[in-house]
Design an enzyme around this catalytic site. Structure first.
Site, PDB file in Angstrom:
ATOM      1  NE  ARG A 102      -3.796   0.572   2.068  1.00 11.06           N
ATOM      2  CZ  ARG A 102      -5.031   0.595   2.490  1.00 11.06           C
ATOM      3  NH1 ARG A 102      -5.211   1.375   3.826  1.00 11.06           N
ATOM      4  NH2 ARG A 102      -6.062   0.010   2.256  1.00 11.06           N
ATOM      5  CG  HIS A 129      -8.471   0.140  -2.488  1.00 12.22           C
ATOM      6  ND1 HIS A 129      -7.567  -0.934  -2.420  1.00 12.22           N
ATOM      7  CD2 HIS A 129      -9.111   0.299  -1.387  1.00 12.22           C
ATOM      8  CE1 HIS A 129      -7.838  -1.245  -1.036  1.00 12.22           C
ATOM      9  NE2 HIS A 129      -8.623  -0.188  -0.361  1.00 12.22           N
ATOM     10  CD  GLN A 132     -12.890  -1.842  -0.239  1.00 16.00           C
ATOM     11  OE1 GLN A 132     -12.441  -1.761   0.862  1.00 16.00           O
ATOM     12  NE2 GLN A 132     -14.409  -2.433  -0.249  1.00 16.00           N
ATOM     13  CG  ASP A 219     -13.358   6.457  -0.656  1.00 14.60           C
ATOM     14  OD1 ASP A 219     -13.323   6.328   0.604  1.00 14.60           O
ATOM     15  OD2 ASP A 219     -12.344   6.664  -1.520  1.00 14.60           O
ATOM     16  CB  CYS A 259     -14.131   1.497   0.499  1.00 13.44           C
ATOM     17  SG  CYS A 259     -13.826   3.224   0.395  1.00 13.44           S
ATOM     18  NE  ARG A 287     -10.432  -5.180   0.760  1.00 18.50           N
ATOM     19  CZ  ARG A 287      -9.667  -4.019   1.157  1.00 18.50           C
ATOM     20  NH1 ARG A 287     -10.066  -3.104   1.889  1.00 18.50           N
ATOM     21  NH2 ARG A 287      -8.139  -4.290   1.160  1.00 18.50           N
TER      22      ARG A 287
HETATM   23  N1  NVA Z   1      -9.838   6.701  -0.970  1.00 18.70           N
HETATM   24  C1  NVA Z   1      -9.357   6.610   0.108  1.00 18.70           C
HETATM   25  C2  NVA Z   1      -9.740   5.015   0.431  1.00 18.70           C
HETATM   26  C3  NVA Z   1      -9.485   4.187   1.624  1.00 18.70           C
HETATM   27  C4  NVA Z   1      -9.661   2.823   1.770  1.00 18.70           C
HETATM   28  C5  NVA Z   1      -7.856   6.826   0.312  1.00 18.70           C
HETATM   29  O1  NVA Z   1      -7.350   6.442  -0.443  1.00 18.70           O
HETATM   30  O2  NVA Z   1      -7.797   6.940   1.503  1.00 18.70           O
HETATM   31  N1   CP Z   2     -11.051  -0.161   2.591  1.00 18.60           N
HETATM   32  C1   CP Z   2      -9.900  -0.156   2.817  1.00 18.60           C
HETATM   33  O1   CP Z   2      -8.947  -0.578   2.375  1.00 18.60           O
HETATM   34  O2   CP Z   2      -9.831  -0.068   4.473  1.00 18.60           O
HETATM   35  P1   CP Z   2      -8.242   0.023   5.276  1.00 18.60           P
HETATM   36  O3   CP Z   2      -7.670   1.394   4.820  1.00 18.60           O
HETATM   37  O4   CP Z   2      -8.669  -0.063   6.581  1.00 18.60           O
HETATM   38  O5   CP Z   2      -7.279  -0.896   4.661  1.00 18.60           O
END
Ligand code: NVA
Ligand code: CP
Length: 302
Positions: A102, A129, A132, A219, A259, A287
């Site tokens: 990530r 993502h 997800q 989101d 998400c 997930r």
């Molecule tokens: N768009 C959000 C998704 C988190 C799962 C982010 O990138 O923070």
């Molecule tokens: N939706 C998601 O990816 O959650 P986290 O940021 O908690 O991993």
């Protein structure tokens, strides 16, 4: 070597294979049927951003598959002190059977895939993502039975979630509509691809996107790394909220997905969130199952 970097790398048939495997693994886990496909395998998990779901579901998933997972924080890795990703990749590739990462730039995930010699899974970048969305597709199929003929509406920021949902939704044959304010549209190349390959609409009108929708999705307005823009974004996204009015525009049996983490009274009202909590937490649970399918597909042969 197969990686899981973005959904556009996968065909409808390949995604269906993953979804079917995810359903099977979910059944086995629910019925306490052992499924140690990855006995003796180790997944490294690099997190340059925070995570609750991704971290826990990957770690538990590897454990349930008979393998092990290592949480690798950039604070502890030499990558946090400037060791190039290309070198990190070549070292980790000698120890591990797969890497989940990530991070911010999609190019970093791609470099890891190019240099590590082992399967790499994108656990979220600023661009995509995909894990997800595989779980989202699994949840939609569980609740709606199929994809074709459904309208998926995304309301909010044209971010990583929007990009991956557009690709996932169009690939599975859904109609996809996105409502976002000017200047916050999804990736231009993703939208061009979607227009070419399916029924896609990007509009500033929430009512137009949500109209007759079977699945509503939103989101956060400020993603990880955009904390400094939170105030500006709150102003830009006012009106881009899933609330009772938006629900009234959608089909009466529309499901709502998020998400997570969710910011109540920003992108979604507390009332809509709680009314659809069963779907949203099925989605979070999935997930685990969807990622186990990815892990088995990618690591079993490795
Ligand atoms: N768009 C959000 C998704 C988190 C799962 C982010 O990138 O923070
Ligand atoms: N939706 C998601 O990816 O959650 P986290 O940021 O908690 O991993």
């Amino acid at each position: 070597m197969k990686h899981f970097l973005k959904l556009a790398d996968y065909s409808e048939k390949e995604l269906l294979e993953l979804l079917n495997l995810a359903d099977q693994l979910k059944f086995e886990q629910k019925h306490h049927i052992p499924h140690p496909h990855l006995a003796g395998k180790t997944l490294g998990m690099i997190f340059q951003k925070s995570s609750t779901r991704t971290r826990v579901s990957f770690e538990v998933g590897m454990y349930q598959l008979g393998g092990a997972a290592l949480f690798l924080s950039p604070r502890d890795l030499q990558i946090g002190r400037g060791e190039p990703v290309q070198d990190t990749a070549r070292v980790l590739g000698r120890y591990l059977d797969g890497i989940m990462i990530r991070t911010f730039d999609q190019s970093e995930v791609e470099a890891l895939a190019e240099y590590s010699g082992i399967p790499v899974i994108n656990g979220l970048t600023d661009y995509a993502h995909p894990c997800q969305v595989l779980a989202d597709l699994m949840t939609i199929r569980e609740h709606k039975g199929a994809f074709k003929g459904l309208k998926l509406a995304f309301i909010g920021d044209g971010n990583n979630m929007a990009n991956s949902l557009i690709v996932g939704g169009i690939t599975m044959g859904m109609q996809v509509a996105v409502a976002c304010p000017g200047g916050y549209q999804p990736d231009a190349a993703v939208m061009a691809w979607a227009r070419e390959h399916g029924d896609f609409l990007c509009t500033e009108s929430v009512a137009e996107a949500a109209g007759n929708a079977d699945v509503l999705y939103t989101d956060v307005w400020a993603s990880m790394g955009q904390e400094d823009e939170a105030e500006k974004r709150r102003a830009a996204f006012a009106g881009y909220q899933i609330n009772a009015d938006v629900m009234a525009a959608a089909k009466p049996d529309a499901m709502v997905l998020h998400c997570l983490p969710a910011h109540r009274e920003e992108e979604i009202t507390a009332a809509v969130f709680e009314a659809h909590a069963a779907e949203i937490f099925d989605e979070a649970e999935n997930r685990l199952h969807a990622q186990k399918a990815i892990l088995v597909k990618l690591l079993k042969q490795a």
